[in-house]
Write an enzyme that holds these catalytic residues in place. Structure first.
Site, short mmCIF file in Angstrom:
data_model
loop_
_atom_site.label_atom_id
_atom_site.label_comp_id
_atom_site.label_asym_id
_atom_site.label_seq_id
_atom_site.Cartn_x
_atom_site.Cartn_y
_atom_site.Cartn_z
N SER A 237 -0.48 6.48 0.96
CA SER A 237 -1.85 6.01 1.16
C SER A 237 -2.00 5.42 2.55
CB SER A 237 -2.20 4.95 0.10
OG SER A 237 -2.03 5.47 -1.20
N LEU B 219 0.88 -1.15 0.00
CA LEU B 219 0.00 0.00 0.00
C LEU B 219 0.93 1.21 0.00
CD1 LEU B 219 -2.96 0.90 0.11
CD2 LEU B 219 -2.79 0.94 2.60
N ASP B 220 0.76 2.10 -0.97
CA ASP B 220 1.69 3.21 -1.15
C ASP B 220 1.99 3.94 0.15
OD1 ASP B 220 1.76 2.71 -3.83
OD2 ASP B 220 0.27 4.22 -4.36
N LYS B 221 3.20 4.47 0.24
CA LYS B 221 3.61 5.24 1.42
C LYS B 221 2.66 6.39 1.67
CE LYS B 221 7.56 7.83 3.29
NZ LYS B 221 8.96 8.27 3.05
#
Length: 292
Positions: A124, A120-122
């Site tokens: 996000s 999960l993106d930094k």
């Protein structure tokens, strides 16, 4: 979590490695170090040693051999299996590398060795699962099975009905076209999206292609596991009932699941058309919620 079945699995791993060897990526996955995909990357990066030599892709290992991954010896453990649901805050990085000061493992500080299932993106936040079971991770990440992940997305400006429909039908990014997906407007610049694939920074790239910028992105569901009321920065253990339902879903043949997903998408497209008609009837500037 699975009681004596874990002991049986360890015995099976030992028997297989004794008799005919086992591929190094599968071995690392089975003993709970990481997923097979991550194991392959470790091998390519030269971070896996078998006895005194660097492991090669597809190489088999045997029970008497010494395996080192990322500088640490791999020990076959008989600990129980773990599956955690974690509400990741913005800024935490989904990596097991201690070189990243904001890595998810140190942040959680769980007593057993675990690793994140996917990323999960930094920038996000929201739901991510962590486990010590490599096979479970591989099954969840298998894109061909069309497993659903649900997000809430906020943009820097209002999004048009036309652009929402474009996202539903597929956007050209990363030398491919995204799969048809479900999109539901929540506010003038907020929508829910349900994806069945996990391209790198997919939602952000889809929005950028259409001229928008994501200012807030939160994942609220992975298959049957919901974020619900987990406080930000906290985790909970997945219940036995949730785990059983998850495993039931994972045992569904990939082709059958793909067919089911396409049937759902066909119904959703019809609903989306009705949604667009209803949205056009609303007065300009009015904010309203469409429920699935």
């Amino acid at each position: 979590m699975e009681g004596n079945t874990n002991t049986d699995k360890v015995i099976s791993i030992r028997k297989e490695t004794q008799e005919k060897g086992i591929r190094i990526n599968k071995y690392l996955s089975d003993v709970g170090i990481c997923s097979r995909r991550q194991a392959d990357q470790f091998i390519l990066d030269g971070k896996v040693m078998i006895d005194s030599h660097r492991a090669q892709m597809g190489e088999r290992v045997f029970s008497e051999q010494k395996i080192i991954c990322c500088g640490k010896e791999v020990i076959k453990s008989e600990e129980s299996k773990v599956l955690l649901a974690f509400n990741k805050p913005k800024g935490i990085v989904c990596t097991t590398s201690s070189r990243e000061k904001n890595n998810i493992i140190d942040y959680i500080g769980y007593e057993k060795r675990i690793f994140p299932i996917g990323r999960l993106d930094k920038d996000s936040e929201g739901l991510i699962l962590l486990t010590n079971e490599g096979m479970l991770s591989d099954q969840i990440l298998r894109g061909s099975h069309y497993h659903e992940k649900e997000y809430v997305v906020t943009l820097n400006k209002d999004i048009t009905d036309v652009d929402l429909q474009k996202m539903r039908e597929g956007i050209p990014i990363l030398d491919t076209v995204t799969r048809p997906c479900e999109v539901y407007r929540l506010k003038s610049n907020v929508f829910r999206m349900i994806l069945t694939q996990g391209l790198n920074r997919q939602i952000r790239r889809m929005c950028e292609y259409l001229g928008y910028r994501v200012v807030y992105l939160k994942r609220i569901r992975i298959m049957n596991i919901m974020l619900d009321n987990i406080p930000k920065g906290k985790y909970r253990e997945v219940t036995k009932e949730e785990l059983q339902e998850l495993k039931n879903m994972l045992t569904v043949n990939g082709k059958q699941e793909k067919k089911q997903a396409k049937n759902r998408q066909s119904k959703d497209r019809k609903q989306n058309k009705e949604t667009i008609k209803n949205e056009k009837k609303q007065k300009k500037g009015r904010i309203w919620i469409i429920e699935k």
